[in-house]
Each structure stands twice: as structure tokens, then as C-alpha cells.
Scaffold this active site. Structure first.
Site, PDB file in Angstrom:
ATOM      1  N   ASP A 215       0.872  -1.179   0.000  1.00 54.35           N
ATOM      2  CA  ASP A 215       0.000   0.000   0.000  1.00 54.35           C
ATOM      3  C   ASP A 215       0.908   1.228   0.000  1.00 54.35           C
ATOM      4  O   ASP A 215       2.046   1.137  -0.470  1.00 54.35           O
ATOM      5  CB  ASP A 215      -0.966  -0.083   1.192  1.00 54.35           C
ATOM      6  N   HIS A 238       2.253   2.081  -3.129  1.00 52.67           N
ATOM      7  CA  HIS A 238       1.327   3.048  -3.717  1.00 52.67           C
ATOM      8  C   HIS A 238       1.869   4.470  -3.648  1.00 52.67           C
ATOM      9  O   HIS A 238       1.128   5.436  -3.794  1.00 52.67           O
ATOM     10  CB  HIS A 238      -0.048   2.958  -3.044  1.00 52.67           C
TER      11      HIS A 238
END
Ligand SMILES: *[C@@H]1O[C@H](CO)[C@@H](O)[C@H](O)[C@H]1NC(C)=O
Ligand SMILES: *[C@@H]1O[C@H](CO)[C@@H](O)[C@H](O)[C@H]1NC(C)=O
Ligand SMILES: *[C@@H]1O[C@H](CO)[C@@H](O)[C@H](O)[C@H]1NC(C)=O
Ligand SMILES: *[C@@H]1O[C@H](CO)[C@@H](O)[C@H](O)[C@H]1NC(C)=O
Ligand SMILES: *[C@@H]1O[C@H](CO)[C@@H](O)[C@H](O)[C@H]1NC(C)=O
Ligand SMILES: *[C@@H]1O[C@H](CO)[C@@H](O)[C@H](O)[C@H]1NC(C)=O
Length: 391
Positions: A215, A238
Site C-alpha cells: 500500500d 502506492h
């Protein structure tokens, strides 16, 4: 002297033995077992209680080996403000993630002042929980590996976190925190494994660290002030995200964030500011992104004021959002994995202002990439490829 001993574990141990003002608490003498199978939770709790009750500065020493640890809250209110936790071994979470069904944090420091952690590895053993989540069955959300809440004067130095069930590190309402030489590792498809999450915190420095995870490498929540991020390698992951912001109507803003000398490799986003399309008095302002290298990043520069996570059951679509202003992108170079490398998509009700683009070169398949702006005001300076779309 201080700088020297930070440089290696060997000199660090010399330091431990040479500083007599410190009282050392070895977890082994509290009954901890480095075999990786015997539960050492209570010995660690007891070592903390003793170190915290010490009237002189204290060292908690964790020799090499694997220590199986359940949920621990290290409460503050200590009688000294210098506890150093020196870890040579690996702290291991229970293999059965159901043991943390009702627990949101694995190792949590609460209300502490003057705690430093040197070295060591945290192994969250998250893979069976990630697998559970991938099946679509109902699974626990998972525990975050290391959390500091309501705390100040914290140093996290040379600590490695692998396979966290959920976030690796969290700073929540923390003041004066340095994280340096941190190594974070989890697969690119492991769900919700944010590397470092910061919120409601002031004067935080995150430097010289490598983050590979599933993430955000670093996520910045509401109420963050004076955050400095420098010399970071991110990816997979991310990217670095400010947000999601603006979920609450009354929300403290994000102010004065610097992100410098970062490399993003194969990440889904690069430098992102995201907020929900809901009414909020929140804001993000005084943000500088400087000297960032992108390698095959899907959204190298992105502001999204209409954010909705794919897991949300319904997306809010009000025209309002937080206020985004004074955001500088300077020296952002490299390759995009999609045609549109710059997306500054602001809300009609709260246009973004004071956006500055300076010396940007982003390509897609050896061509200059594209840019997209909506309700975005600001100026461009220097060489800008793709050309600026700001009003
Ligand atoms: C979690 O909480 C529920 C209800 O509060 C309880 O029934 C269950 O036993 C708990 N699970 C664990 C692993 O503690
Ligand atoms: C910040 O915390 C560090 C310990 O990590 C401490 O040495 C330093 O004095 C603190 N700075 C301030 C301004 O309190
Ligand atoms: C912004 O934050 C940095 C630390 O990241 C600090 O040195 C600087 O003084 C802050 N600026 C303002 C105006 O508060
Ligand atoms: C930039 O960061 C990298 C680590 O990602 C580091 O190796 C390099 O020395 C840094 N460059 C500068 C100028 O600080
Ligand atoms: C908004 O939140 C702050 C604390 O974050 C609080 O002091 C203030 O009273 C709140 N305002 C309203 C209108 O609820
Ligand atoms: C910009 O945001 C709007 C919603 O505000 C959305 O409909 C649109 O698809 C977005 N455009 C791009 C290029 O992402």
C-alpha cells in the site's frame, strides 16, 4: 560520540557496555526465550515495567534469536525519559492471525517520552491473513506492527519490519520523532500494508529508508505538521500519499510537508494528495515535493479531490472537499507507466491554488507524457514536460 555509535551495531554494543549511567535490562533475564516458539510476551512486559520504573536512563537489551510476542502496550508515565531498546533479534507475531482478531495494534507505545529503538526486525507473519483476505471470506482487519500514540521525543533507528498484517509503523499524535535507516518489506500485493502512517503529529523526520510494500509507502493523515521526508526508496507500493483527507466535517489540516530525494520504482502512484468529495474544513498546504525520480510509475503526480477507495461500499460525490494550496513540485523526472503523468483534478467548489510546477520531465514510452488539470490554479517555471495545464 553519539554519531559514531549509531554507525554500527558493534560500536553500539561497546557504547552499551561503556555507559555506566544506563541500567541494562536483558529480556533473557526476565525469562524471554529466543527459540521462536515459546511465548515471551510477559517477560517483555516485565522488562519494560522495570526499565520504565528506573530512575536512571535504561536500556532494554534483546539479544539475537526469535521472540514470539503477543499484543503488548508499553505504557508511559516512566520515571526516566531515556529508554533505549536495543534489538539484535527478531520479534515475531503469532502465526495464527486470529489471535489478533480484536486487536488493532501488535506492539504499541502509549504516552511515552524519550524512547529509542535501535536495530532488530519485526516479523508480523501477515501472509496467512493476506491469503484469507484474497479469498473474499470474512477475515479480521489485522494488527498494525509498531505504533506510537500520544508520545514524544522518539527515535526509531535501523529497525526492519517485514510481513506486517496491516500497517508496518504508525505515529499517531506524536511529537518530535525521527525514523532513520528503516527497512520495510512486504509483497506488492499484500493488502493495507502501508509502510509508515503519520497523523495528528508534529516535527516528524523520516529519512534514509527503503520501503517495499503493498500500500502507501508513507501515508499522511489529518493533523500532520512539519513533516520532513528525505532519501527514501519506495516501491513496490502506492507511493507517498497525503490523505485520504476530508472524511470529517471538522478536521485538522496538513501543513508544511517536505518530500525530498525520493525514488519511486514501479509504484501505482508517485506523489499523491487525495481527499474525499465530502464537505470538510480540512486542508493541505505548504507542501514541497523536490528531486523525485520516477521509474515506471502509474500516476507520478496526482491530486484527486474526488477520491474513493475501491473497497468503499458507496462513494460520496459532493462537490466539496478540503482546501489544497501552496503545493510545489520541483525536479520531478522519469517515466510514467500511463499516458497521463500529471493529474491535478480538483473540486469545482474548492479549486486548488498556488500549485507550482518547476523542472518536470516525465515520459511515457519514450514520448513526452500528458497532463490533465481541472480547477487547478498556479504557475509553471523552468522546463516543463508535459507542458503545464494549470490556470
Ligand atoms: C473477540 O471479541 C468477541 C466479542 O467481543 C469475542 O467473542 C471473541 O472471543 C474475541 N476473540 C478473541 C480472539 O479474543
Ligand atoms: C527530540 O527527540 C530526541 C530524541 O529522539 C531528543 O534527543 C531531542 O532533544 C528532542 N528535541 C527536542 C526539541 O525536544
Ligand atoms: C516546517 O517544517 C520544518 C521541519 O520539517 C521546520 O524546520 C520548519 O521550521 C517548519 N516551518 C514552519 C514555517 O513551521
Ligand atoms: C538520495 O537518496 C538515496 C537513497 O534513496 C541516497 O543513496 C543518496 O545519497 C541521496 N542523495 C543525496 C544527494 O542526498
Ligand atoms: C473541531 O475539532 C477541534 C479539535 O480537533 C475542536 O477543538 C473544535 O471544537 C471542533 N469544532 C467544532 C465546530 O466541532
Ligand atoms: C476528475 O474528477 C472527476 C470527478 O470530480 C472525474 O469524473 C474525472 O474522471 C476525473 N478525471 C480524470 C482525468 O481523472
Amino acid at each position: 560520540m553519539e554519531k559514531l555509535f549509531l554507525s554500527s551495531l558493534f560500536s553500539l554494543l561497546l557504547f552499551v557496555h561503556s555507559v555506566s549511567a544506563y541500567t541494562t535490562y536483558n529480556v533473557i533475564s526476565f525469562g524471554a526465550n529466543p527459540d521462536g516458539r515459546t511465548d515471551s510476551t510477559q517477560p517483555f512486559r516485565n522488562a519494560w515495567s522495570s526499565a520504565c520504573a528506573s530512575t536512571s536512563p535504561a536500556i532494554i537489551y534483546v539479544p539475537s534469536g526469535r521472540y514470539l510476542l503477543g499484543h503488548i502496550v508499553f505504557h508511559g508515565g516512566c520515571r526516566n525519559s531515556d529508554v533505549r531498546i536495543i534489538i539484535q533479534g527478531t520479534l515475531v507475531a503469532p502465526y495464527n492471525y486470529r489471535e489478533f482478531s480484536n486487536i488493532s495494534n501488535w506492539l504499541a507505545f502509549q504516552n511515552v517520552n524519550g524512547v529509542s529503538i535501535y536495530g532488530g526486525t519485526l516479523d508480523g507473519q501477515g501472509s496467512s491473513l493476506w491469503y484469507c483476505k484474497s479469498t473474499g471470506n470474512s477475515c479480521p482487519t489485522g494488527a498494525r506492527s509498531l505504533v506510537f500514540r500520544d508520545s514524544r521525543n522518539i527515535l526509531i533507528n535501523g529497525v526492519t519490519s517485514i510481513s506486517s498484517q496491516k500497517f508496518h509503523f504508525v505515529l499517531d499524535n506524536a511529537q518530535n520523532v525521527t525514523m532513520q535507516g528503516v527497512v520495510i518489506s512486504a509483497p506488492g500485493n499484500s493488502p493495507n500494508t502501508d509502510g509508515i502512517h503519520v497523523e495528528k503529529s508534529t516535527n516528524v523526520r523520516i529519512v534514509n529508508s527503503g520501503i517495499r510494500t503493498g500500500d502507501d509507502c508513507i501515508s499522511v493523515g489529518p493533523g500532520t505538521r512539519n513533516l520532513w521526508i528525505e532519501n527514501i526508496a519506495c516501491g513496490p507500493g502506492h507511493g507517498i500519499s497525503i490523505g485520504s483527507l476530508g472524511w470529517s466535517l471538522n478536521e485538522s489540516g496538513v501543513k508544511n510537508v517536505t518530500v525530498k530525494n525520493v525514488t519511486m520504482t514501479g509504484t501505482t502512484n508517485g506523489l499523491r494528495i487525495k481527499s474525499w468529495a465530502r464537505p470538510s474544513n480540512g486542508f493541505a498546504r505548504g507542501i514541497v515535493f523536490e528531486n523525485v525520480r520516477m521509474e515506471n510509475v502509474r500516476n507520478p503526480i496526482i491530486i484527486d479531490q474526488n477520491y474513493c477507495s475501491s473497497s468503499a461500499t458507496s462513494c460520496p460525490h459532493k462537490a466539496s472537499s478540503i482546501t489544497v494550496s501552496q503545493v510545489t513540485y520541483r525536479g520531478i523526472r522519469g517515466t510514467s507507466a500511463t499516458p497521463t503523468a500529471v493529474k491535478i483534478n480538483c473540486s469545482v467548489a474548492k479549486p486548488c491554488t498556488g500549485i507550482r510546477l518547476e523542472d518536470i520531465t516525465l515520459t511515457y514510452q519514450n514520448q513526452i507524457a500528458k497532463s490533465f488539470c481541472a480547477h487547478a490554479h498556479g504557475i509553471a517555471a523552468g522546463l516543463i514536460k508535459p507542458s503545464s495545464c494549470l490556470n
